[in-house]
Enzyme design. Structure first.
Site, PDB file in Angstrom:
ATOM      1  N   GLU A   1      36.020 -18.271 -51.308  1.00 50.65           N
ATOM      2  CA  GLU A   1      36.933 -18.655 -50.223  1.00 50.65           C
ATOM      3  C   GLU A   1      36.546 -17.981 -48.905  1.00 50.65           C
ATOM      4  O   GLU A   1      37.355 -17.840 -47.991  1.00 50.65           O
ATOM      5  CB  GLU A   1      38.379 -18.367 -50.615  1.00 50.65           C
ATOM      6  CG  GLU A   1      38.753 -19.046 -51.940  1.00 50.65           C
ATOM      7  CD  GLU A   1      39.818 -20.137 -51.864  1.00 50.65           C
ATOM      8  OE1 GLU A   1      40.623 -20.109 -50.938  1.00 50.65           O
ATOM      9  OE2 GLU A   1      39.832 -21.021 -52.747  1.00 50.65           O
TER      10      GLU A   1
ATOM     11  N   HIS B   1      44.466 -14.214 -50.892  1.00 49.49           N
ATOM     12  CA  HIS B   1      43.207 -13.765 -50.291  1.00 49.49           C
ATOM     13  C   HIS B   1      43.342 -12.279 -49.975  1.00 49.49           C
ATOM     14  O   HIS B   1      44.444 -11.809 -49.656  1.00 49.49           O
ATOM     15  CB  HIS B   1      42.911 -14.499 -48.973  1.00 49.49           C
ATOM     16  CG  HIS B   1      42.575 -15.952 -49.126  1.00 49.49           C
ATOM     17  ND1 HIS B   1      43.063 -16.922 -48.297  1.00 49.49           N
ATOM     18  CD2 HIS B   1      41.778 -16.588 -50.017  1.00 49.49           C
ATOM     19  CE1 HIS B   1      42.587 -18.103 -48.665  1.00 49.49           C
ATOM     20  NE2 HIS B   1      41.812 -17.930 -49.712  1.00 49.49           N
TER      21      HIS B   1
ATOM     22  N   CYS C   1      43.679 -15.450 -40.421  1.00 46.94           N
ATOM     23  CA  CYS C   1      43.249 -16.630 -41.199  1.00 46.94           C
ATOM     24  C   CYS C   1      42.651 -17.687 -40.287  1.00 46.94           C
ATOM     25  O   CYS C   1      41.815 -18.475 -40.697  1.00 46.94           O
ATOM     26  CB  CYS C   1      44.434 -17.276 -41.914  1.00 46.94           C
ATOM     27  SG  CYS C   1      45.266 -16.201 -43.065  1.00 46.94           S
TER      28      CYS C   1
HETATM   29  O1  SUG Z   1      44.359 -21.814 -48.667  1.00 51.21           O
HETATM   30  N1  SUG Z   1      47.245 -22.866 -46.980  1.00 51.21           N
HETATM   31  C1  SUG Z   1      46.009 -22.110 -46.988  1.00 51.21           C
HETATM   32  C2  SUG Z   1      46.198 -20.821 -46.214  1.00 51.21           C
HETATM   33  C3  SUG Z   1      44.901 -20.124 -45.994  1.00 51.21           C
HETATM   34  C4  SUG Z   1      45.080 -18.811 -45.323  1.00 51.21           C
HETATM   35  N2  SUG Z   1      43.830 -18.196 -45.093  1.00 51.21           N
HETATM   36  C5  SUG Z   1      43.558 -16.887 -45.231  1.00 51.21           C
HETATM   37  N3  SUG Z   1      44.370 -16.067 -45.858  1.00 51.21           N
HETATM   38  N4  SUG Z   1      42.437 -16.450 -44.780  1.00 51.21           N
HETATM   39  C6  SUG Z   1      45.565 -21.818 -48.421  1.00 51.21           C
HETATM   40  O2  SUG Z   1      46.435 -21.544 -49.260  1.00 51.21           O
HETATM   41  C7  SUG Z   1      48.610 -24.822 -47.410  1.00 51.21           C
HETATM   42  C8  SUG Z   1      48.469 -26.299 -47.141  1.00 51.21           C
HETATM   43  C9  SUG Z   1      49.712 -27.058 -47.473  1.00 51.21           C
HETATM   44  O3  SUG Z   1      50.470 -26.597 -48.303  1.00 51.21           O
HETATM   45  O4  SUG Z   1      49.881 -28.153 -46.885  1.00 51.21           O
HETATM   46  C10 SUG Z   1      47.266 -24.114 -47.442  1.00 51.21           C
HETATM   47  O5  SUG Z   1      46.287 -24.693 -47.831  1.00 51.21           O
END
Ligand code: SUG
Length: 444
Positions: free
Chosen positions: A173, A242, A367
Site C-alpha cells: 500500500e 496503515h 494520506c
Molecule cells: O484505503 N479509504 C482509503 C483511505 C486511505 C488513507 N490513506 C493513508 N492512510 N495513507 C483506504 O481505506 C474509502 C473509500 C470509500 O469508502 O468510499 C477508502 O478507500
C-alpha cells in the site's frame, strides 16, 4: 548534496463519495452511504496545498484518475453500451459500481513507495507503484498510477518500477507504510518499512513483509540503512489500516504511538545510536504513551497523520506539524500536540487544516500526499505544469467549481450523465496539467 522533499498531493476527483469500501478503515465504515460533497472535498485539498506552499514548502499536484473504470465493470460481466453497463451495474451490483467510481487515488500516500538510494546505490529516486491488492476499488489504481508517474518522472534520475505482482503475499500500500529519516541535509538517510502480520486481528493487514523487502531490494537500499518493523497487531485491530495512522517521520524526528510497532525497542535503540554516530546529531524519538492518548484516540483524530514539514523560513532546523482540525477539537490530541511543541525536539509550531470530506473516508493530511525526495537538479526535471503556483491554484479552483457536484450519493452513481461530465472534466484537467496519461480515452 541537499535532498529535500516535494509533496505531490492527490487532487480529489469529481466522483468522491462514501462507498464504505475501506478495509479495516473505521471512518469509511462509519460514513458509508452518507451524502458526499466532492466540490468541498477538492477545495479542502487545494486549501491544504496552498497552506503548505505559502509556508514555503515544495508542493505539486497529482491528478485524479479517470472514473468510472469501465474495464472493471466489463471484466465483471456487464456488457453493452456504457449507459447499459452503468444501468445494469447500479441495479445488480451497486458496490461494484461504487468501486468503479471510487476517487480513492486522492490518497497519494498509497500511490507508491518512494525512496532515494544513497551511498552504495545508484543515487536515483525510485518509485514502486503500490499494487493495492487488498481492496477491489484500490486495485484498479496501479496501472494509471504507473503511467502517470512515468510521464511525470521521465528523467533518468528517476526510476519508476512496475508495481509488485498483484498477489496477497506481496500486498503493498505504498508510502503509507514507509518512513524516511535523515540528517537535515537529507543526504544521510535511513528507510523504515512497516508491515502487518495476520495474528487473529479482525482486519487483514494490508502490507506484507515480503513486499517491503522486495521494494528495498529493487530500490537498491543499503541493508544497514533499512529497517523492517512489524506493525503492532493492536494497532491494526483498533483500525490503523496503515502505519501512517499511528506513526510518521521527518528528517531527524520519529513520531509514533506506543503501540505502533511490535517489539521494536531494540531496533529503534540501535537506529538511534547509528543515527547519532553517522549524522553527529540526535534522532528525536517522540513516543506518545497509550495512557495519555489511546489507539482509539489516534484513529479518531489522525494525530499521527499530521504532516511534519520544514517551512521555507524555518531554516534554523525547526519543523511544523500540519494536523487535522479534529486534533484541535479533541482535548487529549490537543494536549499531546502542546506537549510535543513544549518538549525539546525540532517541532515548534502547528497549523490545523480542515479536510473533513477526506477524513470521513479515513484519509488525513499525510494520506493525501506523496513525498518525493529530490535534489535541486531533479526539481528542474519535473513538469512545471504540476508545481503549485497561485496561478495553478486559481485554475484548479475554477475547474473544480465548474465541474464538481456539491452532493453525491451512491444512488447518483447510476445516473449515466455523470460519465460524460466526469470525462469532460478530465479532458480539461489533462490540458491544465499538460498530462496525456489521464485522458479518459487512454485505456489499459
Ligand atoms: O484505503 N479509504 C482509503 C483511505 C486511505 C488513507 N490513506 C493513508 N492512510 N495513507 C483506504 O481505506 C474509502 C473509500 C470509500 O469508502 O468510499 C477508502 O478507500
Amino acid at each position: 548534496m541537499t535532498i529535500s522533499e516535494i509533496n505531490f498531493d492527490g487532487i480529489v476527483g469529481p466522483t468522491h463519495h462514501f462507498g464504505g469500501l475501506g478495509i479495516g478503515n473505521l471512518a469509511s465504515h462509519r460514513h458509508a452511504g452518507e451524502v458526499a460533497n466532492p466540490r468541498a472535498a477538492a477545495l479542502q485539498g487545494l486549501d491544504k496545498m496552498a497552506t503548505l506552499a505559502r509556508l514555503g514548502c515544495r508542493q505539486a499536484v497529482l491528478p485524479p484518475q479517470p472514473r468510472p473504470d469501465m474495464g472493471l465493470l466489463r471484466a465483471c460481466g456487464f456488457a453493452g453500451t456504457p449507459a447499459e453497463i452503468i444501468g445494469q451495474a447500479s441495479q445488480a451490483a451497486p458496490s461494484l459500481l461504487s468501486a468503479a467510481y471510487s476517487a480513492s487515488s486522492m490518497w497519494a500516500a498509497n500511490a507508491a513507495t518512494v525512496t532515494r538510494s544513497n551511498r552504495g546505490g545508484d543515487r536515483r529516486t525510485h518509485f514502486s507503484p503500490a499494487n493495492l491488492v487488498s481492496s477491489l476499488h484500490r486495485s484498479i489504481e496501479p496501472q494509471w498510477t504507473t503511467a502517470v508517474l512515468r510521464e511525470i518522472f521521465a528523467d533518468a534520475s528517476f526510476c519508476v518500477h512496475d508495481p509488485l505482482p498483484p498477489a496477497t503475499p506481496l500486498r503493498d500500500e505504498g508510502a503509507a507504510n514507509h518512513m524516511r529519516l535523515s540528517d537535515p541535509s537529507g543526504d544521510d538517510s535511513w528507510d523504515l518499512f512497516v508491515y502487518g502480520e495476520a495474528q487473529g486481528t479482525r482486519f487483514p493487514p494490508r502490507q506484507a513483509e515480503a513486499a517491503c523487502q522486495a521494494i528495498a531490494r529493487r530500490h537498491q537500499l543499503l541493508p544497514q540503512r533499512t529497517l523492517f518493523l512489524q506493525q503492532h497487531p493492536a494497532a491494526i485491530e483498533a483500525g490503523a489500516f496503515h502505519n501512517d495512522v499511528v506513526a510518521t517521520s521527518c528528517e531527524n524526528v520519529l513520531l509514533y504511538h506506543q503501540l505502533a510497532f511490535e517489539d521494536a525497542e531494540s531496533a529503534l535503540d540501535q537506529l538511534a545510536a547509528d543515527f547519532q554516530k553517522s549524522t553527529g546529531g540526535p534522532l528525536y524519538r517522540i513516543e506518545i504513551a497509550a495512557n495519555d492518548f489511546s489507539l482509539a484516540d489516534a484513529i479518531d483524530t489522525y494525530l499521527f497523520n499530521s504532516q511534519i514539514v520544514r517551512a521555507g523560513d524555518d531554516r534554523d532546523g525547526s519543523l511544523r506539524l500540519i494536523s487535522p482540525l479534529a486534533c484541535q477539537q479533541h482535548p487529549r490530541a490537543r494536549a499531546a500536540i502542546d506537549k510535543i511543541l513544549a518538549d525539546p525536539n525540532p517541532i515548534t509550531a502547528v497549523e490545523f487544516v480542515d479536510l473533513r470530506e477526506s477524513m470521513n473516508n479515513g484519509g488525513g493530511p499525510a494520506c493525501l500526499r506523496l513525498r518525493v525526495p529530490i535534489d535541486d537538479d531533479q526539481l528542474e526535471k519535473i513538469p512545471a505544469s504540476l508545481i503549485w503556483s497561485p496561478q495553478l491554484d486559481d485554475r484548479l479552483r475554477a475547474w473544480v467549481i465548474s465541474h464538481y457536484p456539491t452532493k453525491l450519493t451512491l444512488d447518483d452513481l447510476g445516473d449515466f450523465d455523470r460519465i460524460e461530465q466526469t470525462q469532460q472534466a478530465m479532458r480539461e484537467l489533462s490540458s491544465i496539467l499538460n498530462l496525456q496519461s489521464i485522458r479518459p480515452d487512454v485505456s489499459f
